[in-house]
Enzyme design. Structure first.
Site, PDB file in Angstrom:
ATOM      1  N   LYS A 195       5.525  -1.009   1.132  1.00  0.00           N
ATOM      2  CA  LYS A 195       6.358   0.186   0.908  1.00  0.00           C
ATOM      3  C   LYS A 195       7.830  -0.207   1.102  1.00  0.00           C
ATOM      4  O   LYS A 195       8.119  -1.372   1.390  1.00  0.00           O
ATOM      5  CB  LYS A 195       5.958   1.282   1.886  1.00  0.00           C
ATOM      6  CG  LYS A 195       4.482   1.333   2.244  1.00  0.00           C
ATOM      7  CD  LYS A 195       3.561   1.689   1.096  1.00  0.00           C
ATOM      8  CE  LYS A 195       2.124   1.725   1.595  1.00  0.00           C
ATOM      9  NZ  LYS A 195       1.131   1.946   0.568  1.00  0.00           N
TER      10      LYS A 195
HETATM   11  C1  LIG Z   1      -0.251   2.289   1.488  1.00  0.00           C
HETATM   12  C2  LIG Z   1      -0.887   3.586   1.357  1.00  0.00           C
HETATM   13  C3  LIG Z   1      -1.691   4.119   2.382  1.00  0.00           C
HETATM   14  C4  LIG Z   1      -2.062   3.336   3.605  1.00  0.00           C
HETATM   15  O1  LIG Z   1      -0.954   3.025   4.410  1.00  0.00           O
HETATM   16  P1  LIG Z   1      -1.164   2.048   5.655  1.00  0.00           P
HETATM   17  O2  LIG Z   1       0.102   2.257   6.456  1.00  0.00           O
HETATM   18  O3  LIG Z   1      -1.275   0.671   5.125  1.00  0.00           O
HETATM   19  O4  LIG Z   1      -2.367   2.482   6.391  1.00  0.00           O
HETATM   20  C5  LIG Z   1      -2.182   5.395   2.216  1.00  0.00           C
HETATM   21  N1  LIG Z   1      -1.945   6.103   1.111  1.00  0.00           N
HETATM   22  C6  LIG Z   1      -1.194   5.618   0.096  1.00  0.00           C
HETATM   23  C7  LIG Z   1      -0.931   6.474  -1.108  1.00  0.00           C
HETATM   24  C8  LIG Z   1      -0.662   4.339   0.180  1.00  0.00           C
HETATM   25  O5  LIG Z   1       0.060   3.860  -0.836  1.00  0.00           O
END
Ligand SMILES: *Cc1c(COP(=O)(O)O)cnc(C)c1O
Length: 393
Positions: A195
């Protein structure tokens, strides 16, 4: 058909262009070192400061830092008492954690389709998936593109259904002039390096209701009545109580130290990504067989994922385009996954999801990262145009 790719030796010798790279430097390293040297490395003052600053940046009243967005989603459903016998509407088109969260609390995930333009759920796709047992909806702002959350919130309110925003990808995206998550009843965030803003691993729940915030704080820390940090800070002995069965979903102060620095860079990150994406959009505009993700009418994406659709008329399929990019040292990715097509959900009842299937089968994600150079972007554009037979710009 097969595409003949003939990369020149000079292109072959060039370093691989990654699909994503976190923007980290000495400042984050120094902040992490300070946290270590302070002697307080578990959840403590830096987590508290990060929660306050993050909440402020998205326009939420409370921030509760957790270990990931996955645990944030889990807690969000759990705190609303969603569980056995309840249906939770989720887009299949999402990272699998969105669907798994429903399973963690014993609920049944029901797949809703997505709009093929925004890749997000809409009132129409939710309506089509609605069941009598539906008690919650998880709205994903996929790849950073804001979903039309006001319309979906009204849909949920009318049906007495809890709305949870999965804002994992969308820190810094905007909806109707405000940050995504602005005054949201409950939004979940991710700080995974895929992200924009990263703490290595990490997440946040943001909420408006003070009582809900207090409960979430307790639940992420074993259900304790006094946080470990407050207990440690007290001079005399503090006896904590365990008010309910909680979890250990805490973030560390080392992560929060990094997060505080990253938060200061968020608007620069978004600006940079948006300008890289604008250049891609302009340089691919004449290629008829490519459609790029764009801002929806109601907001601006942070373009956490910049995806393109390779149309059925293209002389090269999506997978052939990916192979051609890889041969040129470009690390692109398949488009967003669909949970209903994964072995983990084999046999799970699923209706027809044409928007989901289209996006997952025909899109790919191009490299966009803060430090990307013009030369790197030109390499991607040229390779891509060659792969679909579009000729030079
Ligand atoms: C990356 C992501 C997650 C999970 O996030 P983590 O912090 O890695 O647990 C959940 N939902 C979406 C839409 C994502 O892109």
């Amino acid at each position: 058909m097969t595409v003949t790719v003939s990369p020149t030796p000079t292109i072959k010798a060039q370093p691989v262009i990654p699909v994503m790279k976190p923007w980290l430097d000495e400042t984050e390293a120094a902040a992490a070192a300070d946290a270590v040297l302070s002697g307080w490395v578990a959840q403590g003052p830096r987590v508290k400061a990060f929660e306050a600053e993050f909440a402020l940046s998205v326009g939420a009243s409370h921030g509760i830092a957790v270990s990931s967005c996955t645990t944030a989603l889990h807690l969000g459903l759990y705190a609303h008492g969603i569980g056995r016998g309840d249906d939770v509407l989720v887009p299949s088109l999402s990272f699998i954690a969105t669907t798994n969260a429903a399973r963690y609390v014993g609920a049944n995930p029901v797949f809703a389709d997505v709009d093929p333009i925004t890749a997000n759920v809409t009132v129409e796709t939710l309506e089509a998936a609605l069941t009598p047992a539906t008690r919650a909806v998880i709205v994903v702002h996929q790849g950073g593109v804001p979903a039309d959350v006001d319309a979906i919130a009204a849909f949920c309110r009318d049906r007495d259904v809890v709305m949870i925003e999965d804002a994992a990808c969308s820190a810094g995206s905007r909806y109707k002039g405000n940050p995504v998550g602005f005054r949201s009843p409950l939004a979940s965030w991710s700080f995974h390096p895929r992200k924009l803003l990263t703490t290595g691993e990490g997440g946040m729940v943001s909420v408006e209701d003070g009582d809900l915030a207090a409960r979430l704080r307790r639940l992420r820390e074993h259900g304790m009545s006094v946080s470990a940090a407050d207990r440690h800070a007290a001079v005399g002995p503090v006896r904590e109580g365990y008010l309910e069965v909680g979890f250990n979903f805490r973030m560390t102060d080392i992560q929060a130290a990094v997060g505080l620095v990253q938060l200061g860079k968020l608007s620069a990150m978004v600006q940079r990504r948006r300008s890289i994406v604008a250049a891609y959009q302009a340089r691919l505009a004449d290629v008829g067989v490519i459609r790029t993700v764009v801002d929806p009418p109601w907001g601006q994406s942070n373009f956490q994922s910049f995806w393109i659709e390779i149309s059925r008329d293209s002389p090269a399929t999506r997978d052939e385009v990916l192979a051609a990019l890889a041969a040129d040292g470009i690390s692109a990715r398949h488009g967003i996954m669909a949970a209903h097509r994964q072995p983990a959900y084999a046999g799970h009842p699923t209706g027809s999801l044409p928007g989901t299937d289209l996006i997952t089968d025909h899109t790919l994600i191009l490299p966009v990262f803060h430090q990307m150079t013009e030369d790197e972007q030109s390499r991607v554009v040229e390779s891509l145009r060659r792969a679909v037979g579009a000729g030079a710009e």
